[in-house]
Design a protein around this motif. Structure first.
Motif, short mmCIF file in Angstrom:
data_model
loop_
_atom_site.label_atom_id
_atom_site.label_comp_id
_atom_site.label_asym_id
_atom_site.label_seq_id
_atom_site.Cartn_x
_atom_site.Cartn_y
_atom_site.Cartn_z
N LYS A 130 6.17 5.54 9.94
CA LYS A 130 5.92 5.62 11.37
C LYS A 130 6.56 4.40 11.94
O LYS A 130 6.54 3.14 11.60
N VAL A 131 7.45 5.26 13.47
CA VAL A 131 8.47 3.82 14.35
C VAL A 131 7.46 3.39 15.52
O VAL A 131 6.72 3.96 16.21
N ARG A 132 7.20 2.24 15.41
CA ARG A 132 7.46 1.50 16.54
C ARG A 132 7.74 1.22 17.71
O ARG A 132 9.18 0.17 17.26
N ILE A 133 7.56 2.11 18.98
CA ILE A 133 8.52 2.09 19.85
C ILE A 133 7.85 1.39 21.09
O ILE A 133 7.65 1.60 21.67
N GLY A 134 8.64 0.31 21.83
CA GLY A 134 7.43 -0.41 22.45
C GLY A 134 5.96 -0.24 22.36
O GLY A 134 5.85 -1.01 21.08
N SER A 135 5.68 0.44 23.15
CA SER A 135 3.72 0.53 23.34
C SER A 135 3.65 1.60 22.88
O SER A 135 2.76 2.33 22.51
N HIS A 136 4.35 2.75 21.85
CA HIS A 136 4.46 4.13 21.52
C HIS A 136 4.61 3.57 20.12
O HIS A 136 5.41 3.43 19.46
N SER A 137 4.09 4.84 19.46
CA SER A 137 4.21 5.12 17.97
C SER A 137 4.28 6.23 18.21
O SER A 137 4.03 7.43 18.83
N ILE A 138 5.88 6.90 16.84
CA ILE A 138 5.76 7.99 16.40
C ILE A 138 6.32 8.15 15.01
O ILE A 138 6.47 7.14 14.14
N THR A 139 5.42 9.08 14.43
CA THR A 139 5.44 9.59 12.60
C THR A 139 6.47 10.56 12.84
O THR A 139 6.28 11.65 12.61
#
Length: 270
Positions: free
Chosen positions: A45-54
């Motif tokens: 799970k990668v946190r980019i800014g205020s978003h999260s993409i798994t």
């Protein structure tokens, strides 16, 4: 892409960690390994800014002849169609007080990550690589578990001295509640009697004497009420309250009769 991280451990110890795929997988921050899959494979799970993409994928790390390591990986979004391809070169070099890990290479991606600001993507990638390098240094600082020292054999203890026997340790045989033939013969031989009558008392008296001397049977003891200080206190009878009333009635009648007799005598004298 190029990124450098300082780690306060020698480069040789970092190379030992990079040669172990299991320890490398543990150093990837946030990686959830799949059961039975490759060591560096699973969900990330990668946190980019205020978003999260798994992402779900795998990373392969191999050593090269020049002392560097090739890092290749590919992953796809767990909820989407986007994909990421990674091709990096990792080099561990000695530095003052430790070592430096240098990451160089390229990465391509499509899907949701392309909709986010480029500076946020760069910041998230840099943070991920920095934490990965720090975890490698922590794993290198942890020394392998040393084998346990053999436990010395316990010294034989001398046998304890025999304790003197106590009166309280002596077994007391249970009292017999039954008469034996020898006791009956002895009782008959020592029984007193006269020349006119038999020395042995009648059967009923003999039974009563046996029960008195030897004791009651076990069945009678179980069902008999307790005696002595543990005997139950009998409840007061109801007739004890009415006893004074039974004596008061005749006394009152006697007083009334005496008063009548005295009254008649006084009338006659007048």
């Amino acid at each position: 892409m190029e990124h450098e991280v300082f780690v306060p451990v020698p480069a040789e110890r970092l190379r030992d960690v990079l040669a172990d795929p299991v320890r490398v997988a543990r150093a990837v921050p946030g990686l959830q390994q799949d059961a039975g899959a490759e060591p560096v494979a699973g969900r990330l799970k990668v946190r980019i800014g205020s978003h999260s993409i798994t992402y779900r994928g795998a990373v392969r790390l191999s050593a090269r002849e020049d002392g560097t390591y090739a890092v290749e990986g590919d992953a796809t979004e767990s909820r989407g169609t986007g994909a990421v391809t990674l091709a990096l070169t990792l080099r561990a070099a000695d530095a003052e007080g430790g070592a430096t890990l240098v990451f160089t290479g390229t990465a391509t991606a499509d899907g949701r990550v392309t909709e986010l600001p480029p500076e946020s993507v760069t910041s998230a990638t840099t943070r991920l690589l920095t934490r990965f390098a720090e975890n490698l240094g922590t794993a290198a600082q942890a020394s392998p578990a040393a084998p346990p020292d053999p436990q010395p054999e316990p010294e034989p203890r001398p046998d304890p001295e025999p304790r003197p026997a106590s009166v309280f340790d002596t077994e007391v045989p249970p009292p017999s509640l039954m008469n034996t033939d020898e006791d009956e013969d002895a009782h008959e031989d020592t029984g007193g009697g006269t020349d006119d009558g038999p020395a042995v008392p009648p059967a009923a008296e003999a039974a009563h004497a046996r029960r008195t001397m030897i004791g009651r049977s076990a069945e009678e003891v179980d069902h008999a009420p307790p005696r002595g200080r543990y005997a139950p206190v009998p409840a007061p009878q109801a007739s004890a309250v009415g006893a004074p009333l039974r004596w008061a009635a005749p006394a009152a009648a006697l007083v009334v009769a005496s008063a009548i007799v005295v009254g008649r005598a006084l009338r006659r004298r007048r």
